[in-house]
Design a protein around this motif. Structure first.
Motif, PDB file in Angstrom:
ATOM      1  N   ASP A   2       0.799  -1.220   0.000  1.00  0.00           N
ATOM      2  CA  ASP A   2       0.000   0.000   0.000  1.00  0.00           C
ATOM      3  C   ASP A   2       0.833   1.273   0.000  1.00  0.00           C
ATOM      4  N   SER A   3       2.150   1.157   0.051  1.00  0.00           N
ATOM      5  CA  SER A   3       2.986   2.356   0.072  1.00  0.00           C
ATOM      6  C   SER A   3       2.878   3.072  -1.277  1.00  0.00           C
ATOM      7  N   PRO A   4       3.203   4.354  -1.316  1.00  0.00           N
ATOM      8  CA  PRO A   4       3.056   5.118  -2.559  1.00  0.00           C
ATOM      9  C   PRO A   4       3.836   4.536  -3.747  1.00  0.00           C
ATOM     10  N   PHE A   5       4.918   3.826  -3.481  1.00  0.00           N
ATOM     11  CA  PHE A   5       5.737   3.286  -4.563  1.00  0.00           C
ATOM     12  C   PHE A   5       5.549   1.782  -4.754  1.00  0.00           C
ATOM     13  N   GLY A   6       4.581   1.200  -4.052  1.00  0.00           N
ATOM     14  CA  GLY A   6       4.312  -0.220  -4.187  1.00  0.00           C
ATOM     15  C   GLY A   6       5.384  -1.114  -3.583  1.00  0.00           C
ATOM     16  N   ILE A   7       6.149  -0.581  -2.640  1.00  0.00           N
ATOM     17  CA  ILE A   7       7.208  -1.342  -1.984  1.00  0.00           C
ATOM     18  C   ILE A   7       6.589  -2.200  -0.889  1.00  0.00           C
ATOM     19  N   ALA A   8       7.070  -3.423  -0.784  1.00  0.00           N
ATOM     20  CA  ALA A   8       6.545  -4.344   0.226  1.00  0.00           C
ATOM     21  C   ALA A   8       6.783  -3.795   1.628  1.00  0.00           C
ATOM     22  N   GLU A   9       5.729  -3.841   2.433  1.00  0.00           N
ATOM     23  CA  GLU A   9       5.817  -3.418   3.835  1.00  0.00           C
ATOM     24  C   GLU A   9       5.352  -4.594   4.691  1.00  0.00           C
ATOM     25  N   TYR A  10       6.209  -4.991   5.629  1.00  0.00           N
ATOM     26  CA  TYR A  10       5.923  -6.133   6.487  1.00  0.00           C
ATOM     27  C   TYR A  10       5.476  -5.654   7.857  1.00  0.00           C
ATOM     28  N   THR A  11       4.367  -6.198   8.334  1.00  0.00           N
ATOM     29  CA  THR A  11       3.819  -5.817   9.633  1.00  0.00           C
ATOM     30  C   THR A  11       3.450  -7.072  10.410  1.00  0.00           C
ATOM     31  N   ASN A  12       3.197  -6.885  11.708  1.00  0.00           N
ATOM     32  CA  ASN A  12       2.752  -7.982  12.558  1.00  0.00           C
ATOM     33  C   ASN A  12       3.694  -9.181  12.443  1.00  0.00           C
ATOM     34  N   CYS A  13       4.994  -8.905  12.500  1.00  0.00           N
ATOM     35  CA  CYS A  13       6.016  -9.925  12.272  1.00  0.00           C
ATOM     36  C   CYS A  13       6.456 -10.590  13.575  1.00  0.00           C
ATOM     37  N   ILE A  14       6.772 -11.868  13.471  1.00  0.00           N
ATOM     38  CA  ILE A  14       7.382 -12.570  14.593  1.00  0.00           C
ATOM     39  C   ILE A  14       8.603 -13.323  14.076  1.00  0.00           C
ATOM     40  N   GLY A  15       9.578 -13.459  14.930  1.00  0.00           N
ATOM     41  CA  GLY A  15      10.738 -14.292  14.668  1.00  0.00           C
ATOM     42  C   GLY A  15      10.847 -15.286  15.804  1.00  0.00           C
ATOM     43  N   THR A  16      11.218 -16.518  15.487  1.00  0.00           N
ATOM     44  CA  THR A  16      11.292 -17.543  16.519  1.00  0.00           C
ATOM     45  C   THR A  16      12.306 -18.609  16.121  1.00  0.00           C
ATOM     46  N   ALA A  17      12.797 -19.325  17.110  1.00  0.00           N
ATOM     47  CA  ALA A  17      13.683 -20.466  16.869  1.00  0.00           C
ATOM     48  C   ALA A  17      12.899 -21.767  16.812  1.00  0.00           C
ATOM     49  N   ASP A  18      11.611 -21.700  17.075  1.00  0.00           N
ATOM     50  CA  ASP A  18      10.760 -22.889  17.133  1.00  0.00           C
ATOM     51  C   ASP A  18       9.984 -23.031  15.818  1.00  0.00           C
ATOM     52  N   TYR A  19      10.372 -24.022  15.013  1.00  0.00           N
ATOM     53  CA  TYR A  19       9.725 -24.223  13.718  1.00  0.00           C
ATOM     54  C   TYR A  19       8.228 -24.478  13.875  1.00  0.00           C
ATOM     55  N   LEU A  20       7.878 -25.324  14.837  1.00  0.00           N
ATOM     56  CA  LEU A  20       6.466 -25.653  15.028  1.00  0.00           C
ATOM     57  C   LEU A  20       5.652 -24.417  15.394  1.00  0.00           C
ATOM     58  N   GLU A  21       6.207 -23.549  16.239  1.00  0.00           N
ATOM     59  CA  GLU A  21       5.532 -22.300  16.589  1.00  0.00           C
ATOM     60  C   GLU A  21       5.331 -21.432  15.346  1.00  0.00           C
ATOM     61  N   ALA A  22       6.361 -21.329  14.517  1.00  0.00           N
ATOM     62  CA  ALA A  22       6.287 -20.485  13.323  1.00  0.00           C
ATOM     63  C   ALA A  22       5.267 -21.011  12.319  1.00  0.00           C
ATOM     64  N   ILE A  23       5.301 -22.305  12.043  1.00  0.00           N
ATOM     65  CA  ILE A  23       4.389 -22.846  11.041  1.00  0.00           C
ATOM     66  C   ILE A  23       2.956 -22.851  11.554  1.00  0.00           C
ATOM     67  N   THR A  24       2.778 -23.010  12.874  1.00  0.00           N
ATOM     68  CA  THR A  24       1.441 -22.929  13.473  1.00  0.00           C
ATOM     69  C   THR A  24       0.905 -21.508  13.356  1.00  0.00           C
ATOM     70  N   GLU A  25       1.733 -20.525  13.619  1.00  0.00           N
ATOM     71  CA  GLU A  25       1.329 -19.115  13.473  1.00  0.00           C
ATOM     72  C   GLU A  25       0.943 -18.822  12.025  1.00  0.00           C
ATOM     73  N   TYR A  26       1.731 -19.313  11.088  1.00  0.00           N
ATOM     74  CA  TYR A  26       1.456 -19.126   9.662  1.00  0.00           C
ATOM     75  C   TYR A  26       0.095 -19.733   9.310  1.00  0.00           C
ATOM     76  N   ALA A  27      -0.149 -20.958   9.761  1.00  0.00           N
ATOM     77  CA  ALA A  27      -1.416 -21.630   9.480  1.00  0.00           C
ATOM     78  C   ALA A  27      -2.594 -20.898  10.122  1.00  0.00           C
ATOM     79  N   GLN A  28      -2.423 -20.402  11.330  1.00  0.00           N
ATOM     80  CA  GLN A  28      -3.507 -19.670  12.002  1.00  0.00           C
ATOM     81  C   GLN A  28      -3.834 -18.377  11.267  1.00  0.00           C
ATOM     82  N   ARG A  29      -2.807 -17.698  10.800  1.00  0.00           N
ATOM     83  CA  ARG A  29      -3.062 -16.460  10.030  1.00  0.00           C
ATOM     84  C   ARG A  29      -3.793 -16.762   8.733  1.00  0.00           C
ATOM     85  N   LEU A  30      -3.434 -17.850   8.076  1.00  0.00           N
ATOM     86  CA  LEU A  30      -4.140 -18.246   6.862  1.00  0.00           C
ATOM     87  C   LEU A  30      -5.597 -18.556   7.158  1.00  0.00           C
ATOM     88  N   GLN A  31      -5.837 -19.281   8.245  1.00  0.00           N
ATOM     89  CA  GLN A  31      -7.209 -19.627   8.640  1.00  0.00           C
ATOM     90  C   GLN A  31      -8.023 -18.368   8.935  1.00  0.00           C
TER      91      GLN A  31
END
Length: 83
Positions: A46-75
């Motif tokens: 949505d930026s004026p130049f169409g540049i990707a803007e990332y929001t609501n980001c998480i970083g983790t060392a736990d793969y299961l936590e990350a993929i579960t978060e990804y799946a929940q956001r998709l749902q």
């Protein structure tokens, strides 16, 4: 024939992304990042130049936590589209 460069979010390589209902959800990985090798975030252009803007980001060392978060956001996004 040239190979496409992988899509990057800073140092994380995007492994999965789904654009659903005007909203993109991204799962990325950086194997060299010991503290948080997995990244999940929302992306919009949505930026004026169409540049990707990332929001609501998480970083983790736990793969299961990350993929579960990804799946929940998709749902959640699929439910919003359904409504």
């Amino acid at each position: 024939m040239s190979e496409e460069k992988p899509r990057m979010v800073e140092n994380w390589e995007v492994k999965h992304s789904i654009f659903l209902g005007g909203h993109e959800i991204v799962f990325a990985e950086d194997e060299s990042h010991m503290k948080n090798p997995y990244f999940v975030g929302d992306c919009n252009y949505d930026s004026p130049f169409g540049i990707a803007e990332y929001t609501n980001c998480i970083g983790t060392a736990d793969y299961l936590e990350a993929i579960t978060e990804y799946a929940q956001r998709l749902q959640t996004q699929a439910e919003l589209v359904r409504q």
